[in-house]
Motif scaffolding. Structure first.
Motif, short mmCIF file in Angstrom:
data_model
loop_
_atom_site.label_atom_id
_atom_site.label_comp_id
_atom_site.label_asym_id
_atom_site.label_seq_id
_atom_site.Cartn_x
_atom_site.Cartn_y
_atom_site.Cartn_z
N THR A 231 8.05 2.27 5.30
CA THR A 231 9.36 2.75 4.85
C THR A 231 9.90 1.85 3.74
OG1 THR A 231 9.84 3.68 7.02
CG2 THR A 231 11.71 3.25 5.57
N ARG A 232 9.75 0.55 3.90
CA ARG A 232 10.21 -0.36 2.85
C ARG A 232 9.45 -0.13 1.55
NH1 ARG A 232 10.21 -3.97 7.30
NH2 ARG A 232 8.20 -4.86 6.66
N GLY A 233 8.15 0.09 1.65
CA GLY A 233 7.36 0.36 0.45
C GLY A 233 7.76 1.65 -0.23
N PHE A 234 7.98 2.70 0.56
CA PHE A 234 8.42 3.97 0.00
C PHE A 234 9.78 3.81 -0.70
CE2 PHE A 234 5.87 6.32 3.48
CZ PHE A 234 4.77 6.42 2.64
N ASP A 235 10.71 3.16 -0.02
CA ASP A 235 12.05 3.02 -0.57
C ASP A 235 12.04 2.18 -1.85
OD1 ASP A 235 13.06 4.55 1.46
OD2 ASP A 235 13.83 2.87 2.64
N GLU A 236 11.20 1.16 -1.87
CA GLU A 236 11.10 0.33 -3.07
C GLU A 236 10.62 1.16 -4.26
OE1 GLU A 236 9.14 -4.00 -4.22
OE2 GLU A 236 8.02 -2.64 -2.90
N PHE A 237 9.63 2.00 -4.03
CA PHE A 237 9.13 2.82 -5.13
C PHE A 237 10.16 3.87 -5.55
CE2 PHE A 237 7.16 6.51 -6.98
CZ PHE A 237 6.38 5.94 -7.99
N ILE A 238 10.79 4.52 -4.60
CA ILE A 238 11.77 5.57 -4.94
C ILE A 238 12.91 4.99 -5.75
CG2 ILE A 238 13.48 7.15 -3.96
CD1 ILE A 238 11.51 7.61 -1.62
N ALA A 239 13.39 3.81 -5.38
CA ALA A 239 14.48 3.18 -6.14
C ALA A 239 14.04 2.90 -7.57
CB ALA A 239 14.93 1.90 -5.45
N ALA A 240 12.81 2.39 -7.74
CA ALA A 240 12.32 2.11 -9.09
C ALA A 240 12.12 3.39 -9.88
CB ALA A 240 11.01 1.33 -9.00
N TRP A 241 11.63 4.44 -9.22
CA TRP A 241 11.43 5.71 -9.91
C TRP A 241 12.77 6.31 -10.34
CZ3 TRP A 241 8.82 8.72 -12.79
CH2 TRP A 241 9.15 10.07 -12.90
N ASN A 242 13.77 6.24 -9.48
CA ASN A 242 15.09 6.76 -9.86
C ASN A 242 15.65 6.00 -11.05
OD1 ASN A 242 15.10 8.70 -7.84
ND2 ASN A 242 16.18 7.40 -6.36
N GLN A 243 15.44 4.68 -11.08
CA GLN A 243 15.88 3.89 -12.23
C GLN A 243 15.16 4.35 -13.50
OE1 GLN A 243 14.83 -0.26 -12.15
NE2 GLN A 243 16.49 -0.84 -13.53
N SER A 244 13.87 4.58 -13.40
CA SER A 244 13.10 5.05 -14.56
C SER A 244 13.56 6.43 -15.00
CB SER A 244 11.61 5.08 -14.22
OG SER A 244 11.08 3.78 -14.16
N VAL B 284 0.84 -1.20 0.00
CA VAL B 284 0.00 0.00 0.00
C VAL B 284 0.87 1.25 0.00
CG1 VAL B 284 -1.73 1.31 1.29
CG2 VAL B 284 -1.92 -1.19 1.11
N ALA B 285 1.96 1.25 0.79
CA ALA B 285 2.85 2.41 0.83
C ALA B 285 3.50 2.66 -0.53
CB ALA B 285 3.92 2.20 1.90
N ALA B 286 3.89 1.61 -1.22
CA ALA B 286 4.48 1.78 -2.55
C ALA B 286 3.47 2.41 -3.51
CB ALA B 286 4.95 0.44 -3.09
N GLN B 287 2.22 1.95 -3.45
CA GLN B 287 1.19 2.54 -4.32
C GLN B 287 0.90 3.99 -3.94
OE1 GLN B 287 -0.10 1.19 -7.00
NE2 GLN B 287 0.64 -0.92 -6.78
N LEU B 288 0.94 4.29 -2.65
CA LEU B 288 0.73 5.68 -2.20
C LEU B 288 1.85 6.57 -2.73
CD1 LEU B 288 -0.92 7.68 -0.51
CD2 LEU B 288 0.44 6.99 1.48
N ALA B 289 3.09 6.09 -2.66
CA ALA B 289 4.20 6.87 -3.22
C ALA B 289 4.00 7.11 -4.70
CB ALA B 289 5.52 6.13 -2.97
N GLY B 290 3.46 6.11 -5.41
CA GLY B 290 3.18 6.28 -6.82
C GLY B 290 2.12 7.35 -7.08
N LEU B 291 1.11 7.40 -6.24
CA LEU B 291 0.09 8.44 -6.39
C LEU B 291 0.68 9.82 -6.15
CD1 LEU B 291 -2.90 6.70 -4.54
CD2 LEU B 291 -2.70 7.13 -7.00
N TRP B 292 1.53 9.95 -5.14
CA TRP B 292 2.17 11.25 -4.88
C TRP B 292 3.12 11.62 -6.02
CZ3 TRP B 292 3.51 10.07 0.95
CH2 TRP B 292 2.35 10.22 1.72
N ARG B 293 3.79 10.62 -6.59
CA ARG B 293 4.68 10.89 -7.72
C ARG B 293 3.88 11.43 -8.90
NH1 ARG B 293 5.09 10.35 -12.93
NH2 ARG B 293 3.74 8.54 -12.61
N ALA B 294 2.72 10.84 -9.15
CA ALA B 294 1.88 11.29 -10.26
C ALA B 294 1.39 12.71 -10.05
CB ALA B 294 0.69 10.34 -10.43
N GLN B 295 1.17 13.10 -8.78
CA GLN B 295 0.74 14.47 -8.49
C GLN B 295 1.85 15.47 -8.75
OE1 GLN B 295 -0.66 14.55 -4.45
NE2 GLN B 295 -2.43 13.24 -4.86
N ASN B 296 3.09 15.12 -8.32
CA ASN B 296 4.21 16.04 -8.51
C ASN B 296 5.52 15.25 -8.47
OD1 ASN B 296 6.21 18.05 -8.40
ND2 ASN B 296 4.81 19.47 -7.38
N PRO B 297 6.05 14.91 -9.63
CA PRO B 297 7.30 14.12 -9.67
C PRO B 297 8.48 14.82 -9.02
CG PRO B 297 6.22 14.13 -11.81
CD PRO B 297 5.52 15.16 -10.97
#
Length: 719
Positions: A697-710, A665-678
């Motif tokens: 924290t693990r969910g947030f970090d997982e998403f941030i790492a994937a976003w940085n790669q993208s 859920v945290a990873a998906q929430l980070a994705g929603l916030w990213r879509a609002q303002n990268p």
């Protein structure tokens, strides 16, 4: 650089392990030699530096008025390696990974008096930058050697002895379709004097016998012969010494050792050379290989064609063993998608479609019936410069497409045995992300096989939950329904099955009820010739339990059930999905060798087997529907608005009552916030990191790492 060697004289050689001398032969080079096309090491198992880029062998001979035979040994050929004699091309060695000993005709008049030159070199041109970016290989490390000339025609060399093989089903005593594998003492596949016909598909060291019977034509020597019928069956073998003139009878009895009652073995990704125009399996050979590997529901997926295998099944007398389904690999420049069922003479999906949406529309117009299965094939491979799950366009932990495209598939390959990955869990993680995003995606195992033996049809396969009493008369409608519901098991040498509370399985929505705990029944299955090392339970894509699977050293590997246990999972407070994945060391024997990665991301490689099941969804709130991690994240984001602290507090409350769903859920929430303002979402997370729970924290970090790669990939693509 080419290694140049000069040899003179004729020596009487003994074929390795033979009990009598073979015809006089001239050794051109002994031992195996490491050659490399390209500049970088392909696999760690090879030395850093090769001996050369090719072999050039100079030898004395006499003119040949009749055909002679060139015999050589080779391994790990992925490119076209050509053999030239006195500046005339003789043949191209088969592209195959297992070690093989092959024999080739030297036509009359090819050899000269005294000096002759044999040259072996790769015909491929070095790839340019564009080809490399499109996924073309950059090197090919091979082993070639034990080259000799035999003073007999090829047919005579390969017919010194006959071994008549019969393969019987143990339960009936009747002959059955099978795969017969022949190796020398080093485990290498050996050339046979046989040719394919209406009942046999023949390649080096392999005969698929539709009738279960084959007369193997062999040179004198020592061989090990294996008989099998794919994943569900035993693998009896016999080692034989055969002399010139021998006629030997050998009978094998196959036991069905993996219980699959109520499940149908399907390979949803198969090709023929007849229609796809690459690979080497004719449509008749394809039906013989399917029956010989125990595939009951093959899906015909030749490129951009609707092909019906039914007539070929009748012609090869394999119709009682399988039910072909007409499909189509919709091969576009924006991904490959298997779609079925299709009509043989019906409309074709639009393979020129420029968007995923148009692909979905064209499949809907072409399908037969109310439903179609659409499978995303090899989502991490590059074809035509496009990779569906490339970080440029895809964020794996959340299943988000950055171009805003909606995946036109309701299934995806998690294992493709003809295009394996260096990282076997990568496609599973992609599947996890899509499930957490709320997509109904069925996991698929398939072979993508175009060949008789370069890759093995049905090596990776999908077991479909449906009536299986008569393999020749299965219901394609039932199959489509089961595929779309996710009632599947994925097998690549193992099966991992999961049942909840004794009655709910893959594809089910489980009403959690008032019980405190869920009872999970876990089984791992496989034949005695594969081994399981561990099994892992995943909840919303997070590994929550791993059990090792060990076997006492003094006991043989079990056939059938390799592991069984009942696990307890605390009743979740929020909807979650479950799956199990079993893993083990890969098979290296020539009877079922695991292929190396198709588009490798590292030179390290360890073969593996795997098995998994479709997702089981837990309706924790008993709403009658399933709420994904994305649905929970959306509720939190909507309720909190711009108040980041409130959202973090909601995640902490979720973890306090039900920690198993919070990370996704945290990873998906980070994705929603990213879509609002990268540009600000990372700072937004960092501002409240100290207050976040460990799982969040693990969910947030997982998403941030994937976003940085993208972000890095998209920046590189713009350059």
């Amino acid at each position: 650089m080419t290694v140049r060697m000069t040899f003179c004289g004729v020596a009487a050689l003994l074929l390795a392990g033979s009990v009598s001398a073979v015809p006089p032969a001239q050794t051109l080079v002994g031992g195996m030699h490491h050659l490399r096309w390209g500049t970088v090491r392909e696999w760690d198992e090879f030395p850093l530096k090769p001996e050369s880029t090719g072999l050039e062998l100079t030898f004395d001979s006499t003119p040949n008025q009749a055909e002679r035979t060139l015999r050589l040994r080779h391994r790990d050929l992925r490119q076209a390696w050509e053999v030239w004699l006195n500046d005339k091309k003789l043949f191209t060695l088969p592209r195959d990974e297992p070690e093989s000993v092959t024999c080739w005709a030297i036509p009359p008049g090819s050899l000269r008096e005294k000096a002759n030159t044999l040259r072996i070199a790769c015909a491929a041109k070095p790839p340019d930058a564009a080809a490399t970016a499109a996924g073309a290989p950059v090197s090919d490390d091979v082993m070639i050697g034990d080259v000799e000339v035999i003073d007999l025609p090829r047919a005579a060399v390969l017919s010194e002895a006959v071994v008549s093989v019969s393969v019987l089903a143990d339960e009936t005593g009747l002959a059955c379709p099978s795969r017969i594998t022949v190796t020398d003492e080093r485990g290498a596949l050996v050339d046979l004097g046989n040719k394919s016909d209406s009942h046999h598909a023949v390649r080096t060291g392999v005969v698929y016998a539709g009738t279960g019977k084959a007369d193997l034509l062999l040179a004198a020597g020592r061989y090990t012969i294996y008989a099998g019928r794919g994943f569900e069956y035993s693998l009896p073998s016999a080692t034989l010494d055969v002399r010139p003139g021998d006629k030997v009878q050998q009978t094998f009895r196959l036991r069905r050792v993996v219980p699959t009652e109520g499940w149908v073995a399907s390979d949803p990704h198969v090709h023929t050379f007849t229609f796809s125009r690459h690979g080497d399996a004719t449509i008749e050979e394809r039906l013989l290989t399917l029956a010989g590997e125990g595939i009951e529901l093959p899906i015909a997926t030749d490129h951009n064609l609707n092909i019906d295998y039914t007539d070929a099944a009748r012609g090869t007398q394999t119709a009682p063993y399988l039910t072909p389904v007409t499909g189509n690999e919709v091969t576009t420049r924006i991904g490959h998608f298997n779609a079925f069922p299709m009509a043989k003479d019906g409309p074709l999906p639009d393979w020129r479609a420029s968007t995923w949406g148009r692909i979905a529309e064209s499949v809907a117009k072409a399908r037969v019936g109310e439903q179609a299965v659409i499978i995303l094939n090899h989502g991490r491979d590059i074809h035509a410069g496009f990779r569906p799950f490339d970080p440029v366009r895809h964020i794996s932990p959340t299943g988000e497409n950055l171009d805003g495209w909606d995946l036109p598939a309701n299934a995806m390959e998690v294992i493709n045995s003809g295009a394996t990955l260096s990282e076997p869990m990568q496609l599973y993680r992609d599947w996890f992300g899509l499930l957490n995003r709320g997509k109904q995606i069925t996991p698929i195992g398939s072979s993508d096989c175009h060949d008789v033996n370069r890759f093995i049809v049905g090596q990776a396969r999908t077991y479909v939950k449906m009536r299986d009493a008569d393999a020749g008369r299965l219901s394609s409608a039932d199959a489509v329904h089961a595929f779309n519901e996710g009632r599947v098991l994925v097998s690549y040498g193992l099966i991992a099955d999961l049942t909840v509370d004794g009655k709910f399985g893959p594809g089910d929505l489980v009403p959690a009820g008032a019980v405190d705990d869920l009872k999970l029944s876990v089984r791992v299955l496989g034949p005695e010739w594969t081994r399981a090392a561990r099994v892992t339970l995943f909840v919303n894509g997070v590994a929550v339990r791993t059990d090792p699977i060990t076997q006492p050293a003094d006991k043989p590997e079990p056939a059938g059930l390799k592991y069984a246990a009942t696990w307890t999972l605390p009743r979740p407070k929020h909807d979650v999905w479950l799956t199990v994945i079993a893993e083990g060391p890969g098979v290296t024997g020539a009877y079922w060798p695991a292929a190396k990665p198709y588009q490798a991301t590292t030179s390290a490689w360890t073969p593996y087997v795997m098995g998994s099941c479709g997702a089981i969804r837990i309706d924790a709130d008993e709403s009658g529907t399933f709420d994904s991690a994305m649905a929970h994240a959306t509720k939190i984001a909507t309720a909190a608005g711009d108040d980041t602290a409130a959202a973090i507090k909601a995640l902490k409350a979720m973890e306090a009552t039900d920690g198993i769903s919070t990370q996704a859920v945290a990873a998906q929430l980070a994705g929603l916030w990213r879509a609002q303002n990268p540009d600000t979402f990372v700072a937004r997370i960092e501002s409240q990191r100290a207050e976040a729970s460990p799982a969040a924290t693990r969910g947030f970090d997982e998403f941030i790492a994937a976003w940085n790669q993208s972000a890095r990939a998209r920046a590189a693509a713009r350059q």
